[in-house]
Design a protein around this motif. Structure first.
Motif, PDB file in Angstrom:
ATOM      1  N   GLU A   9       0.868  -1.174   0.000  1.00 47.21           N
ATOM      2  CA  GLU A   9       0.000   0.000   0.000  1.00 47.21           C
ATOM      3  C   GLU A   9       0.903   1.221   0.000  1.00 47.21           C
ATOM      4  N   ALA A  10       0.675   2.111  -0.958  1.00 49.28           N
ATOM      5  CA  ALA A  10       1.504   3.308  -1.069  1.00 49.28           C
ATOM      6  C   ALA A  10       1.084   4.325  -0.012  1.00 49.28           C
ATOM      7  N   GLU A  11       2.048   5.034   0.547  1.00 51.23           N
ATOM      8  CA  GLU A  11       1.752   6.032   1.577  1.00 51.23           C
ATOM      9  C   GLU A  11       0.834   7.139   1.061  1.00 51.23           C
ATOM     10  N   GLU A  12       1.007   7.492  -0.211  1.00 53.36           N
ATOM     11  CA  GLU A  12       0.203   8.573  -0.786  1.00 53.36           C
ATOM     12  C   GLU A  12      -1.134   8.076  -1.342  1.00 53.36           C
ATOM     13  N   GLY A  13      -1.437   6.791  -1.134  1.00 51.42           N
ATOM     14  CA  GLY A  13      -2.666   6.192  -1.633  1.00 51.42           C
ATOM     15  C   GLY A  13      -2.361   5.274  -2.803  1.00 51.42           C
ATOM     16  N   GLY A  14      -3.242   4.340  -3.038  1.00 48.85           N
ATOM     17  CA  GLY A  14      -3.033   3.391  -4.114  1.00 48.85           C
ATOM     18  C   GLY A  14      -2.119   2.262  -3.681  1.00 48.85           C
ATOM     19  N   PHE A  15      -1.591   1.566  -4.674  1.00 46.62           N
ATOM     20  CA  PHE A  15      -0.773   0.386  -4.424  1.00 46.62           C
ATOM     21  C   PHE A  15       0.426   0.389  -5.360  1.00 46.62           C
ATOM     22  N   TRP A  16       1.455  -0.348  -4.959  1.00 43.74           N
ATOM     23  CA  TRP A  16       2.554  -0.632  -5.875  1.00 43.74           C
ATOM     24  C   TRP A  16       2.974  -2.064  -5.630  1.00 43.74           C
TER      25      TRP A  16
END
Length: 67
Positions: A9-16
């Motif tokens: 989960e990306a800190e800024e939202g979304g995923f990587w």
């Protein structure tokens, strides 16, 4: 072929996500569905090789296989 991927989960939202079996193969997505779509594209791009630079003759040829 089955590949394990690590999804973050990306800190800024979304995923990587990253694919440990393919060094340098990573992607991201705003939604989980977008991430999955991008993963397929990233893996295909990382595994594709331009074969036009290979010389072939009657003893050597290029073959594509499904794994």
């Amino acid at each position: 072929m089955k590949l394990k991927v690590i999804i973050h989960e990306a800190e800024e939202g979304g995923f990587w996500a990253e694919v440990p079996a393919i060094p340098g193969c990573a992607t991201q997505g705003e939604t989980f569905q977008e991430l999955l779509e991008n993963l397929y594209e990233a893996v295909e791009g990382c595994l594709s090789v331009d074969i036009s630079s290979f010389e072939t003759d009657e003893r050597n040829h290029v073959m594509e296989i499904a794994v």
